[in-house]
Design a protein around this motif. Sequence first.
Motif, PDB file in Angstrom:
ATOM      1  N   UNK A  44       0.825  -1.206   0.000  1.00  0.00           N
ATOM      2  CA  UNK A  44       0.000   0.000   0.000  1.00  0.00           C
ATOM      3  C   UNK A  44       0.863   1.263   0.000  1.00  0.00           C
ATOM      4  N   UNK A  45       1.931   1.173   0.747  1.00  0.00           N
ATOM      5  CA  UNK A  45       2.803   2.345   0.837  1.00  0.00           C
ATOM      6  C   UNK A  45       3.279   2.807  -0.533  1.00  0.00           C
ATOM      7  N   UNK A  46       3.443   1.844  -1.438  1.00  0.00           N
ATOM      8  CA  UNK A  46       3.906   2.233  -2.776  1.00  0.00           C
ATOM      9  C   UNK A  46       2.822   2.084  -3.831  1.00  0.00           C
ATOM     10  N   UNK A  47       1.574   2.144  -3.390  1.00  0.00           N
ATOM     11  CA  UNK A  47       0.444   2.080  -4.315  1.00  0.00           C
ATOM     12  C   UNK A  47       0.454   0.835  -5.191  1.00  0.00           C
ATOM     13  N   UNK A  48       1.047  -0.208  -4.677  1.00  0.00           N
ATOM     14  CA  UNK A  48       1.002  -1.460  -5.437  1.00  0.00           C
ATOM     15  C   UNK A  48      -0.242  -2.245  -5.049  1.00  0.00           C
ATOM     16  N   UNK A  49      -0.716  -3.009  -5.987  1.00  0.00           N
ATOM     17  CA  UNK A  49      -1.856  -3.881  -5.718  1.00  0.00           C
ATOM     18  C   UNK A  49      -1.371  -5.023  -4.839  1.00  0.00           C
ATOM     19  N   UNK A  50      -2.110  -5.304  -3.771  1.00  0.00           N
ATOM     20  CA  UNK A  50      -1.725  -6.415  -2.902  1.00  0.00           C
ATOM     21  C   UNK A  50      -2.666  -7.590  -3.176  1.00  0.00           C
ATOM     22  N   UNK A  51      -2.063  -8.681  -3.591  1.00  0.00           N
ATOM     23  CA  UNK A  51      -2.851  -9.856  -3.979  1.00  0.00           C
ATOM     24  C   UNK A  51      -2.499 -11.019  -3.067  1.00  0.00           C
ATOM     25  N   UNK A  52      -3.520 -11.652  -2.514  1.00  0.00           N
ATOM     26  CA  UNK A  52      -3.313 -12.811  -1.636  1.00  0.00           C
ATOM     27  C   UNK A  52      -3.812 -14.062  -2.342  1.00  0.00           C
ATOM     28  N   UNK A  53      -3.020 -15.122  -2.270  1.00  0.00           N
ATOM     29  CA  UNK A  53      -3.422 -16.411  -2.830  1.00  0.00           C
ATOM     30  C   UNK A  53      -3.812 -17.369  -1.724  1.00  0.00           C
ATOM     31  N   UNK A  54      -4.957 -18.033  -1.884  1.00  0.00           N
ATOM     32  CA  UNK A  54      -5.387 -18.992  -0.864  1.00  0.00           C
ATOM     33  C   UNK A  54      -6.390 -19.951  -1.491  1.00  0.00           C
ATOM     34  N   UNK A  55      -7.165 -20.615  -0.685  1.00  0.00           N
ATOM     35  CA  UNK A  55      -8.244 -21.452  -1.212  1.00  0.00           C
ATOM     36  C   UNK A  55      -9.415 -21.387  -0.242  1.00  0.00           C
TER      37      UNK A  55
END
Lengths: 504, 504, 446, 446
Positions: free
Chosen positions: D237-248
């Motif tokens: 978030x600090x660098x305006x990047x998209x944060x994507x989490x992988x799970x199931x």
Amino acid sequence: RNEPLLSEKDSTTVDPGAGSALPDDLTRDSLELPGLSEPELARHYTRLSQMNWSVEAGPYPLGSCTMKYNPSFADAVAADPNAAVHPDRDPETVQGNLELLHGLQEYLATIGGMDAVTLQPPAGAAGEFTGIAVAKAYHEHHGTDKSEVIIPASAHGTNFATAAMAGYDVVELPSGEDGRVDVAALEAAVSEDTAALMLTNPNTVGLFERNITEIAEVVHDAGGLLYYDGANLNALLGRARPGDMGFDIMHYNVHKTFATPHGGGGPGAGPVGVVEELAPFLPRPRVREVNAASGGDADGADASTAADGGALAGHDHGTADEAGGAAYELFDPEQSIGKVHGFSGNWLVLIRAYAYIRRLGDEGLLDASAKATLNANYLASLLDLEVPYGPFHHEFAATAGERDAADVAKGMLDYGVHPPTTKWPEMVPEAMLTEPTEVENKRSLEDLANAFNEAFADTDEELHAAPSKTASRRVDQTSAARNPRLSWHALEAARGASENASGE
Amino acid sequence: RNEPLLSEKDSTTVDPGAGSALPDDLTRDSLELPGLSEPELARHYTRLSQMNWSVEAGPYPLGSCTMKYNPSFADAVAADPNAAVHPDRDPETVQGNLELLHGLQEYLATIGGMDAVTLQPPAGAAGEFTGIAVAKAYHEHHGTDKSEVIIPASAHGTNFATAAMAGYDVVELPSGEDGRVDVAALEAAVSEDTAALMLTNPNTVGLFERNITEIAEVVHDAGGLLYYDGANLNALLGRARPGDMGFDIMHYNVHKTFATPHGGGGPGAGPVGVVEELAPFLPRPRVREVNAASGGDADGADASTAADGGALAGHDHGTADEAGGAAYELFDPEQSIGKVHGFSGNWLVLIRAYAYIRRLGDEGLLDASAKATLNANYLASLLDLEVPYGPFHHEFAATAGERDAADVAKGMLDYGVHPPTTKWPEMVPEAMLTEPTEVENKRSLEDLANAFNEAFADTDEELHAAPSKTASRRVDQTSAARNPRLSWHALEAARGASENASGE
Amino acid sequence: MSGRSAGASGSPFAPHTADETAAMLDALGVDDEADLFDIPDEVAFDGAFGIPQRDERTVRADLRETFARNDDLTEFLGRGHYSHYVPAVVDDLSARSEFLTSYTQYQPEITQGFLQALFEYQSILVELTGLPIANCSMYDAATALAEAALLSDRLRSTSGSTVLVPEGLRDGKRGTLDSYVDGSDLTVETYPYVDNTADLDAIADAVGEDTAFVYAETPTVTGAIEPALAAIGDLAEDDDALFCVGSDPVALSLLEEPASVGADVVVGEAGALGLPASYGMGLGLFACTEEHLRQVPGRLVGKSEDADDRRAFTLTLQTREQHIRKERATSNICTNQAWVALRAAMHAAYLGPEGLVDLAEDCVRDAASVAASLDALDGVTAPLDDRHHFREFTVGVDDAPGVAEGLAERGFAVHTLDDETLQVCVTDLNVEAADDLVAAFAEVTN
Amino acid sequence: MSGRSAGASGSPFAPHTADETAAMLDALGVDDEADLFDIPDEVAFDGAFGIPQRDERTVRADLRETFARNDDLTEFLGRGHYSHYVPAVVDDLSARSEFLTSYTQYQPEITQGFLQALFEYQSILVELTGLPIANCSMYDAATALAEAALLSDRLRSTSGSTVLVPEGLRDGKRGTLDSYVDGSDLTVETYPYVDNTADLDAIADAVGEDTAFVYAETPTVTGAIEPALAAIGDLAEDDDALFCVGSDPVALSLLEEPASVGADVVVGEAGALGLPASYGMGLGLFACTEEHLRQVPGRLVGKSEDADDRRAFTLTLQTREQHIRKERATSNICTNQAWVALRAAMHAAYLGPEGLVDLAEDCVRDAASVAASLDALDGVTAPLDDRHHFREFTVGVDDAPGVAEGLAERGFAVHTLDDETLQVCVTDLNVEAADDLVAAFAEVTN
């Protein structure tokens, strides 16, 4: 009557963290979901199923979607528990799976006139992407810098989107007056920037591109590759092969051509076939016979044996198996583009396609294209709507003329059939793109024609009020898009908001 | 819209004798039948299915028919290809089948409080016939000449028909004022001619025969046997056992109690349980453990072990199997009445019943009767119709009073539910015999009550016009019976006749 | 794992949440479901059967293991239980819950689908038998035969009380017949076979005024096609006895239709269509002449009209049945084999007349061909009669039990009839293994 | 055997009788279907592929034999392809032809059933992820991740072009991601794991202005539950990047919902519900924040109203899709995994929240317990990290390939990661065999 949502039948909130072996900071505090008993579940989905059209309900003449009957035996084959294995199994321990995959690679190669096939792409669009990625890798490998893919205006939307995803600029080719590719226009469009021409043949109005050899020459001369969109392959089964027409790359839509069920949207499978020189670029891994490994360019060798025909009748068991060793193995093509799926694609779909091809054989495949084409032409002959172009192969685009094609389609719903694809391709005004496939018989086509003609004869007023005999009446698309409500949470929130508003 | 008959979809005539290896005088000259392609067949039966109610469509509260949800897993179990064997297989080579049959014999014995069980009767009525035949053989074996079977007026029609088929005169016992057996009337009815009293408990209006011990004494004192009609066993699961009440013989309706699918009329299965002294008369063959053979009266021994409980948890594998020999064998009871089915009954049904009992276990069986009874009482409490007698167990007979019960039922159809059994038992005027079973939940019962109450509130005119939202509107029963047309040949002939008539 | 169905305590198929149960109990003014039961203490049971609850996965795994305990033999078995390849589409369509989990069609307005399917089943049997009436099914061939005999007892036209059947009748049929006639005035007598089919002279001697019912089978229990049906029918007719023919729908596709040889009733095993091998589960075929319509046992579906005068089907002539007529019913049958009848009709419609005749013709040719191959072996005679055969035939060997055991060791199951006679049944399901069977015979009899 | 479908020459699924074909040809004024084809001679093919036609029974028997050639091993395999027991009712209901043989819902008036089922699927994923938007499915976890990365490339809010993923990412995911970003401006970089989960310091170093997308998995490919998700999210978030989490979805039933740790997108393998082991076939989970709604790839079902103002569902926001927007579409995806999504929703609704949480909790406890048993063996270390685990964990041994081979000989399949590392995955489907696995480990490592 509406069927309540799962969440309207039950909504239970639990605290997953309570009593968990995990520390509190790793667990969620709350989970609110429906939980139905088996009888309730059975009734919910049985009721939903009753509100859904299917191939077993009646004609499904969606042009370019090729909705054929899906034979039951193929489902039974795919349910074999021995086929239900994990993708990370040592290949030596899943020789049955490899045998099937290898056999299907061979079948598809020979049916398409291609030299090598990958089964990994999980859908037709994924196949397109794979094929264009292969073309790109090929050009890059040869040090040529290409930036454009040429696509006829009447092509499927996926062609355009695929080329863009692969990083190419799209050059749109307008249709010729006869509904086919205008070779002069193509000549004007090609350049040293042309990576590929994507083409489907017969095209989207069912016309065979008679100048295909010339087209291939134009593209090849410019250093481009010819890509075959397999959407309409059902029309050509046994009659012409993309490889023989000069195509370098093709994808197969197994639900369109090999009768795998579409499952309300998927899963599909989009195997890709290529000519020998492109084989090294296919995704990894592929399957080959163990004794083929030593033969240098195994890919080409495999596939040309297959194309001989003789090998296909008896490729059931690899020969090395007798000694207890593996007969089939996985290998990575030398310049592979890499992966296009996490594992090996849609296995349960591939099984069905293989079973279907074995069931039909040469005779059945040839008859499928015969009856698909006979049906399209017979149906077109019965319509009161004008049908430009023709004679057709497997599909045709009737025009609703002054009427709104989408309205006529809604009118058809009340006659107990599924309407055709509407308003596409754009080269036919108010198009009703119709593909009955080979699974309809004479009576069924006549009933279908009747639905067309009756709806077409209805007044605009009647059509606007249609349908009235369906589970839902005309569904408001604008409302759905303007105010997206995409989960029951959103419905709940909307209800809460309106209650608040009225409370103030 | 009607679905055309198969014969209206295709009619093909062939000459079977032509080209046959058989001589002409053994073969027929002509065979005219429909032949449909698989897609046509699939659509025909899919469409027919859409015109049919089922447990997965909604409540099916047919009193005394006990239509419960049929779990999917039991179908999967029955489809096991290893279970698909021929009945003439050497028993040593089908030990799996015998193990299941033996296990089911034990389960049913302990659930009914019986000592020995036969699984051969292919339906409930066949079970009744078997049970009465066993009673008859028992009396004959003991040299006593009996000619009558006593049956309460409210009993199922099958009881009467069964007694008659077995050669007995029927003595009908009127219901007491409280809806139960009038013990004084019973005492008056029994005599040395009494072969048996057939009874269901709880009875047809859901009442437990509280005097059952006294009733048993009266019958036994007269030298008669007590027969339990298992139709209502679902209400008693785990709470009382016919054997403990003094019954000597009983049949089990596996679709009513153990959730096997009814298949639109059948197949069912009607296992019969008996007390030890009747075991030798059961149909041949039965199944026993091999090491039980030496133990004298194996039947009784088996079953009493079973009743201990402990054996049931672990009877999975016969012990003799370890050495490679057979663990289970077939044997013919000494004074067997013989056969009541060509082979061993409805195997695919018996598998499901066994699977269901193993799934539920004590806990589930006990809960089934709990919820079946809770549901019946809750539903009754919601009705505007008068419900005489009560409190009930699993079912109750509401009365439509001044209204015609059959008409109210037709009215209910338009509310999207299946109506109850109507006009039976006769002890309740305009009866609506209702059994929701344990598979409905609170909401579903409330919807069902609403359908009852709404239909009951409709005018006679409205009811006569009902139903209007169903695949067919009110079907004319009189026309069907007065002018029986029982095949498409008959329809064809009628058409021909009317054409001739109009032609003259 | 829990979940409402997967692990809730109690019945996994009772959908009540704890809250719902509590609310319902509350509405009824009781604390517990047990309070609703009106069971005297002296007959109450504590619920402890000793059967543990298991999850569905465990039950499936256990039973898979149980059935795996059956030996894997290639069956050349027939003698009344026949199966042919059933196409997958029949499994799929008949498994639709609308068919599988529906009840008898007491409300025709919402059961038109099954009613029409049964009407079509009846019609197919009418065509195959040549008789105008076919019911919705009996349990199996044995009970159909027994009901046919009882039918003769109810007719005023037949004054006799003797039921005449072949002496070689399969035990299951004979035993069931005996059980059913035990409560009637009928007695069962037999006539002999010569050369594995009816001894016509013996029948002529046996049939008389006292005869109520004459039964003949084609093919017979040993697969011989009965050549003298018309003559037997004539003998029966001469003495006003009911003439009943036993067969199956595959055989009837090729053989002379029973109506044309004078049959009054046709019974048999219709599960030869639509049913896989199922350890003897069957489908009782029952057809008869118009004359006996009101005496037919079991259900009948008839065509009628609805309130809009559209075609509709319904169960009809129910006054014959137990739920109306009680002790004067034509039979006590209630639940029948409707779902199996549905499957048989599907299978027949899938094959069509060409397919049925081809299948039947294969039953003749394959049996003949396998018999010839066996007959060519030293010490093996097949068939043991001079008849045409359908599916099966008898085989003479020196030591039948020994040969059968040897075959079993080699993976084949055949019938052992006596010390010197085996029986072999050839169908589309085992014909590919016939060469291996012959080879095994050669080894075992060598 | 013939019959219209069984043995007609030509396609068994083309229902034309010879008469019908003739009449249709006649109506069109041609002699033969071949006359309808407009194919120049130079590209015509003679139809001889050399593939014989086979009847359905033969095809089924052949393929049964083919699959029987797979070795029968008890699988302790995971690493991205997970299966749990799927109740039979899911098979039955999803096999209904109305679901299985239907097409995409382009005519909502006659496809309300599937549309509602997909809406319910979306809703279940919304609850599990905590994010407000979930699409109808991508192909699998790998393609979902790749599409998520491409999404970041389309956003004006993210100026960067670097996609940051774990270095241990499974090859199938990484390879697919590489293929997909090849046509975009993105480049893929990796961050290391310490102790089998993200090295937060390394991520802090790596994330910068140029970062468009940061991806973290929980559980990771080796089954470790990622403890630092929120911190990673903050860095992104600090660098305006998209944060994507992988799970199931099974893991998400128990673990902190990704929305609460700042996830903008959640991807993963939703086939852990509803799908049996199927050689890698999957169901791509894709959920995101409201903000990115117009950039979502794939289909979305929305609630609407019909002409009678009753609730109705429809595919919506189709202007994102290829058939409308062509080269400006959010993805080229058309056919997706709708039927698998249907099954996943069925399975979730069958289990309910209690069942889901129980199943997830078992994935934690069983993994821990089996790891402890293995760790107790001489020469075996399990797990090889200090994390909590979900379903699976790594195992250290001296000779991993040798141990794996020994286990295979004893009937077990495990993953071999390198010369000294194995990986074992424990689920409800194999946990009963876990003691045997441990015993086999003991034998093999002795």
